[in-house]
Design a protein around this motif. Structure first.
Motif, mmCIF file in Angstrom:
data_model
loop_
_atom_site.group_PDB
_atom_site.id
_atom_site.type_symbol
_atom_site.label_atom_id
_atom_site.label_comp_id
_atom_site.label_asym_id
_atom_site.label_seq_id
_atom_site.Cartn_x
_atom_site.Cartn_y
_atom_site.Cartn_z
ATOM 1 N N PHE A 1 45.429 33.077 -0.863
ATOM 2 C CA PHE A 1 46.626 33.884 -1.111
ATOM 3 C C PHE A 1 47.079 33.788 -2.570
ATOM 4 C CE2 PHE A 1 48.812 35.449 2.905
ATOM 5 C CZ PHE A 1 47.617 35.613 3.567
ATOM 6 N N ASP A 2 47.890 34.766 -2.974
ATOM 7 C CA ASP A 2 48.353 34.789 -4.366
ATOM 8 C C ASP A 2 49.559 33.886 -4.565
ATOM 9 O OD1 ASP A 2 46.508 36.867 -5.156
ATOM 10 O OD2 ASP A 2 47.742 38.203 -3.922
ATOM 11 N N ARG A 3 50.365 33.760 -3.500
ATOM 12 C CA ARG A 3 51.640 33.079 -3.679
ATOM 13 C C ARG A 3 52.123 32.607 -2.315
ATOM 14 N NH1 ARG A 3 56.487 36.289 -6.785
ATOM 15 N NH2 ARG A 3 58.077 34.679 -6.642
ATOM 16 N N VAL A 4 52.685 31.411 -2.254
ATOM 17 C CA VAL A 4 53.162 30.878 -0.975
ATOM 18 C C VAL A 4 54.594 30.356 -1.124
ATOM 19 C CG1 VAL A 4 52.817 29.110 0.816
ATOM 20 C CG2 VAL A 4 50.838 30.315 -0.154
ATOM 21 N N LEU A 5 55.469 30.802 -0.214
ATOM 22 C CA LEU A 5 56.862 30.355 -0.216
ATOM 23 C C LEU A 5 57.048 29.284 0.848
ATOM 24 C CD1 LEU A 5 58.646 33.857 -0.174
ATOM 25 C CD2 LEU A 5 57.762 32.591 -2.162
ATOM 26 N N VAL A 6 57.824 28.251 0.523
ATOM 27 C CA VAL A 6 58.112 27.208 1.502
ATOM 28 C C VAL A 6 59.603 27.229 1.819
ATOM 29 C CG1 VAL A 6 57.945 24.746 2.062
ATOM 30 C CG2 VAL A 6 56.294 25.791 0.475
ATOM 31 N N PHE A 7 59.919 27.333 3.115
ATOM 32 C CA PHE A 7 61.316 27.286 3.542
ATOM 33 C C PHE A 7 61.619 25.942 4.176
ATOM 34 C CE2 PHE A 7 60.920 31.752 2.924
ATOM 35 C CZ PHE A 7 62.192 32.190 2.604
ATOM 36 N N HIS A 8 62.849 25.478 3.943
ATOM 37 C CA HIS A 8 63.279 24.229 4.546
ATOM 38 C C HIS A 8 64.776 24.327 4.812
ATOM 39 C CE1 HIS A 8 63.099 20.038 5.605
ATOM 40 N NE2 HIS A 8 64.067 19.746 4.742
ATOM 41 N N GLU A 9 65.142 24.219 6.073
ATOM 42 C CA GLU A 9 66.543 24.316 6.489
ATOM 43 C C GLU A 9 67.259 25.510 5.866
ATOM 44 O OE1 GLU A 9 67.986 20.405 5.614
ATOM 45 O OE2 GLU A 9 66.888 19.525 7.313
ATOM 46 N N GLY A 10 66.585 26.668 5.925
ATOM 47 C CA GLY A 10 67.229 27.895 5.467
ATOM 48 C C GLY A 10 67.177 28.132 3.971
ATOM 49 N N ARG A 11 66.590 27.187 3.229
ATOM 50 C CA ARG A 11 66.496 27.393 1.788
ATOM 51 C C ARG A 11 65.068 27.593 1.360
ATOM 52 N NH1 ARG A 11 71.110 26.385 -0.836
ATOM 53 N NH2 ARG A 11 72.720 25.562 0.541
ATOM 54 N N LEU A 12 64.899 28.394 0.305
ATOM 55 C CA LEU A 12 63.588 28.561 -0.298
ATOM 56 C C LEU A 12 63.400 27.386 -1.247
ATOM 57 C CD1 LEU A 12 61.064 30.211 -0.930
ATOM 58 C CD2 LEU A 12 62.416 31.557 -2.524
ATOM 59 N N VAL A 13 62.539 26.446 -0.859
ATOM 60 C CA VAL A 13 62.459 25.200 -1.633
ATOM 61 C C VAL A 13 61.215 25.132 -2.523
ATOM 62 C CG1 VAL A 13 63.886 23.823 -0.094
ATOM 63 C CG2 VAL A 13 61.429 24.008 0.355
ATOM 64 N N ALA A 14 60.239 26.000 -2.288
ATOM 65 C CA ALA A 14 59.080 26.012 -3.181
ATOM 66 C C ALA A 14 58.478 27.396 -3.187
ATOM 67 C CB ALA A 14 58.039 24.983 -2.742
#
Ligand SMILES: Nc1ncnc2c1ncn2[C@@H]1O[C@H](COP(=O)(O)OP(=O)(O)OP(=O)(O)O)[C@@H](O)[C@H]1O
Ligand SMILES: [Mg+2]
Lengths: 200, 225
Positions: B196-209
């Motif tokens: 993939f080109d880009r990966v988003l990480v969510f944690h407790e409702g926040r975009l953390v990475a």
């Protein structure tokens, strides 16, 4: 089991006949069945429907499959009428039920749901004037047909889950999780319909 | 499509499930990962206006999801985890045809498109079968075919392989990998994201990475440690 939507593809004359005509014949048969007052007439009518199964290329098993879920009901009715009103009446009553079940099965087996739904939409056309959207009615019919096997699956899951935990049959312990699952399914279905553009 | 999420928060009642998310995406392959309940599905649903945020704005190629939900949905296809919930018609061909209703095509054109879709997703020969008789993997392929036949510009997939066995999961992910469309994939199968080109990480409702796959995945693993 005669679950709607069990269309068997084919190219026979019965498959090609317009869905509206088939439904009309079915309704006519239902209304006319009160005239079939002798065992011979009933037998002839059942014979004609059975020929229909052959013409449609459905084979001998298909009519048997249609009747299988009703075996107990038919047996009970037969015995009841044999005792109460004698064999001619018993054969007429049971024969008429068999006739109508087989005829209805023949229509659903040779007609796509889409075609049946189109008939419903057409019949509902005049209701447009009182604010009913015929397309919506048709969609509801199709969704209803689609939901039958889903609900059966949900019921099986609930029953299996109960058995796995050693619960004996309790109507409440069955109904509550089934209703919860059905509602959850309805939620997901509603969302999917929106995502797939139902309100366009 | 250019996906612009600006200052988005979303609450269910008093519970905040997305908090101040801002991100702008136009890569062809975007992954979304995070723990259960971290807000991934809510984020995915924002993108085709199934969820309209309580605060902030979501725009796709400039179309605001709060104002142009229908136009957005026409261009953004959505595939859910449970294929049973998204197959709405009794038979395979009827379900694929369902999405084409809004295009107001002729019967013959619909039949052609349906046939082509069934062929490309390996459902040839199942056209008139009742959908409930398909296997889980075939159902998910049908769900994909039904969405892709409408030719969306962006395909959002919320854990499409979670309920599938290894073979079917691989089939679905290979199919997705080969799509010409822009794809946003929510998944717990981290290995699907390698290319993939880009990966988003969510944690407790926040975009953390928000990173390349390898870095994002190791950040996610770090969160759990
Ligand atoms: N319709 C709703 N009403 C109330 N709360 C909801 C609703 N949908 C989701 N939530 C809550 O919002 C939070 C985030 O849910 P979401 O489905 O976005 O998480 P997720 O990251 O997709 O989780 P999972 O990996 O389990 O799919 C959860 O705590 C969930 O319980
Ligand atoms: Mg989720």
């Amino acid at each position: 089991m005669n679950v709607l939507g069990s269309y068997v593809p084919g190219t026979s004359a019965l498959h090609r006949a317009p869905a509206g005509a088939k439904l009309a014949v079915l309704v006519g048969l239902g209304a006319g069945s009160v005239l079939l007052q002798s065992p011979v007439r009933v037998a002839v009518a059942v014979g004609v429907v059975l020929v229909g199964y052959l013409v449609a290329g459905l084979g001998w098993r298909a009519p048997v499959d249609q009747l299988r879920p009703l075996v107990w009901l038919l047996g009970f009715t037969l015995v009841f009428h044999l005792v109460v009103s004698g064999w001619p009446r018993a054969t007429v009553v049971v024969g008429t039920v068999v006739l109508l079940v087989l005829a209805a099965g023949l229509v659903t087996l040779t007609t796509r749901t889409t075609a049946l739904v189109e008939v419903v939409v057409k019949l509902c056309g005049p209701l447009r004037r009182i604010g009913v959207d015929p397309e919506r009615v048709g969609l509801m019919v199709a969704l209803g047909v689609r939901c039958v096997p889903v609900v059966i699956t949900l019921a099986e899951q609930v029953r299996d889950a109960q058995r796995a935990r050693g619960l004996t049959a309790s109507p409440r312990a069955f109904a509550v999780p089934l209703v919860v699952r059905a509602l959850r399914h309805a939620d997901g279905l509603g969302e999917a319909l929106v995502a797939r553009g139902v309100d366009d | 499509m250019l996906i612009e999420v600006t200052g988005v928060s979303h609450r269910y009642g008093s519970r905040t499930v997305l908090a101040d998310v801002t991100v702008s995406l136009d890569e062809a392959r975007i992954g979304v990962i995070g723990a259960n309940g971290s807000g991934k599905s809510t984020f995915a649903r924002l993108l085709n206006a199934l969820v309209v945020p309580t605060d902030g704005r979501v725009r796709l190629d400039g179309l605001d999801t709060a104002r142009s939900a229908r136009d957005v949905r026409r261009r953004v296809g959505f595939c859910f985890t449970d294929p049973d919930a998204q197959i709405v018609m009794p038979t395979v061909a009827e379900d694929v045809a369902f999405g084409l209703r809004r295009l107001r095509l002729s019967k013959a054109a619909v039949a052609d498109k349906v046939q082509a879709a069934l062929t490309s997703y390996g459902l040839d020969g199942h056209a008139d079968h009742p959908a409930h008789l398909l296997s889980g993997g075939q159902k998910q392929l049908l769900a994909l075919a039904s969405v892709l036949v409408t030719e969306p510009d962006l395909l959002v997939l919320d854990e499409p392989t979670t309920l599938l066995d290894l073979a079917n999961a691989r089939r679905v992910s290979e199919l997705v990998a080969a799509l010409p469309q822009q794809v946003l994939l929510v998944t717990h199968h981290l290995d699907l994201l390698a290319a993939f080109d880009r990966v988003l990480v969510f944690h407790e409702g926040r975009l953390v990475a928000d990173d390349a796959p390898a870095a994002a995945v190791s950040f996610y693993r770090g969160l759990l440690a």
